[in-house]
Design a protein around this motif. Structure first.
Motif, short mmCIF file in Angstrom:
data_model
loop_
_atom_site.label_atom_id
_atom_site.label_comp_id
_atom_site.label_asym_id
_atom_site.label_seq_id
_atom_site.Cartn_x
_atom_site.Cartn_y
_atom_site.Cartn_z
N SER A 196 8.35 84.78 -6.30
CA SER A 196 8.78 85.93 -5.53
C SER A 196 10.17 85.68 -4.97
O SER A 196 10.55 84.53 -4.68
CB SER A 196 7.80 86.22 -4.39
N SER A 197 10.93 86.75 -4.79
CA SER A 197 12.31 86.62 -4.31
C SER A 197 12.37 85.99 -2.92
O SER A 197 13.27 85.20 -2.63
CB SER A 197 12.97 88.00 -4.29
N VAL A 198 11.42 86.35 -2.06
CA VAL A 198 11.45 85.83 -0.69
C VAL A 198 11.22 84.32 -0.68
O VAL A 198 11.81 83.58 0.12
CB VAL A 198 10.41 86.55 0.19
N PHE A 252 14.45 82.66 -1.62
CA PHE A 252 15.33 82.71 -0.45
C PHE A 252 14.97 81.62 0.55
O PHE A 252 15.85 80.95 1.10
CB PHE A 252 15.23 84.09 0.20
N TYR A 288 18.12 89.05 8.24
CA TYR A 288 18.86 87.80 8.20
C TYR A 288 19.35 87.40 9.60
O TYR A 288 19.33 86.22 9.95
CB TYR A 288 20.03 87.92 7.23
N SER A 290 9.71 91.73 4.46
CA SER A 290 11.03 91.23 4.07
C SER A 290 11.75 92.30 3.25
O SER A 290 11.11 93.18 2.66
CB SER A 290 10.89 89.94 3.25
N PRO A 291 13.08 92.22 3.17
CA PRO A 291 13.84 93.22 2.41
C PRO A 291 13.86 92.93 0.91
O PRO A 291 14.50 93.68 0.16
CB PRO A 291 15.25 93.08 3.01
N PHE A 292 13.17 91.90 0.47
CA PHE A 292 13.23 91.52 -0.93
C PHE A 292 12.26 92.35 -1.78
O PHE A 292 11.21 92.77 -1.29
CB PHE A 292 12.90 90.03 -1.08
N PRO A 293 12.59 92.57 -3.05
CA PRO A 293 11.70 93.36 -3.92
C PRO A 293 10.39 92.64 -4.19
O PRO A 293 10.33 91.40 -4.14
CB PRO A 293 12.53 93.50 -5.21
#
Length: 290
Positions: free
Chosen positions: A138-140, A143, A62, A123-126
């Motif tokens: 997708s989570s990314v 975001f 981030y 990315s740090p997303f699952p």
């Protein structure tokens, strides 16, 4: 209907970043009357800065996004200060040649430093997608949409609700009178170019982890940014925001229901139609910045 909702969600994700590209470009044109051919390379620069901060330096994901956006702003301000300030008032052919030259230099510098092989950013997303009824994302990507919408809203507030924004709009309306009223128009021009560049870099930094980072990624982004500006009306920030979502929707639906090979063509087909029936853009109005 389920398939349509999925495509609509995908279009919203891309529309947010397209809107950032379009707003950045129309902001520079609306106030400075500069056709910024480096806009796509500033988008690529943001993606490479994201790669540099997040992967090479191992910085927090981030924080790396924030640093990449700031780097884009600094580069944009430097371009205006070093290349354009001394040519203010010059004919449009001169400034266009300057910006085309800057575009070529930036792209080749990226190849020299990073090579021609595409880079990836984790990315740090699952990996598991978020599911809401028939829609799966997708989570990314979620975001990316949230941050893009936040940046669009922040830009709108900056332009329409702050003293800096008032100075920018005054400079757009009449730079000579604005200077007589005590506004440092030179600083406004530099700030405007820096802000527009930061938005382009933000789009690159956000999409870098979604796709891959490559030197040529800015070429198509630049074309799409100009298409968005034409859709929304030159210098119209609100129009550029809507234009970004319209272009993303056209691309997504064209790729889904006609052929994926026509994804980019569908967007530009809409541009041709708009130019035929409304040459000033869908959202054109008398005061174009705001």
């Amino acid at each position: 209907m389920d398939q349509f909702l999925q495509h609509l969600a995908n279009a919203l994700i891309m529309g947010g970043t397209y809107a950032l590209l379009g707003i950045g470009l129309t902001l520079i044109f609306g106030i400075m009357r500069i056709v910024n051919f480096t806009h796509g390379e500033l988008y690529a620069f943001g993606a490479y800065m994201m790669y540099f901060f997040a992967v090479v330096l191992g910085m927090n994901f981030y924080v790396a996004i924030a640093f990449a956006i700031c780097a884009g702003m600094v580069l944009g301000a430097a371009i205006e200060y070093l290349l354009l300030r001394s040519k203010r008032g010059a004919d449009i052919d001169t400034t266009m040649l300057i910006m085309i030259g800057a575009w070529i230099v930036l792209q080749n510098t990226e190849i020299l430093i990073w090579g021609s092989v595409a880079k990836s950013i984790n990315s740090p997303f699952p990996i598991e997608p978020l599911t809401l009824g028939p829609v799966s994302l997708s989570s990314v990507r979620v975001f990316v949409l949230i941050v893009a919408l936040a940046l669009i809203a922040a830009t709108y507030v900056l332009i329409n609700r702050t003293k800096l924004g008032k100075a920018m709009r005054a400079t757009f309306q009449d730079s000579s009178t604005a200077a007589l009223m005590g506004i440092n128009t030179s600083a406004i021009y530099t700030t405007t170019f820096g802000l527009g560049s930061a938005l382009a870099a933000a789009a690159g930094a956000l999409l870098g982890p979604v796709f891959v980072v490559a030197p040529a990624m800015g070429d198509l982004a630049s074309l799409k940014a100009f298409a968005i500006v034409i859709l929304g009306g030159l210098g119209n920030i609100t129009g550029a925001a809507f234009g970004g979502f319209i272009l993303a929707f056209a691309e997504e639906m064209g790729a889904s229901y006609i052929s994926s090979g026509y994804r980019d063509a569908m967007g530009f087909l809409i541009i041709i139609i708009v130019l035929l029936f409304r040459p000033t853009g869908l959202f054109a109005r008398s005061e174009r910045v705001g």
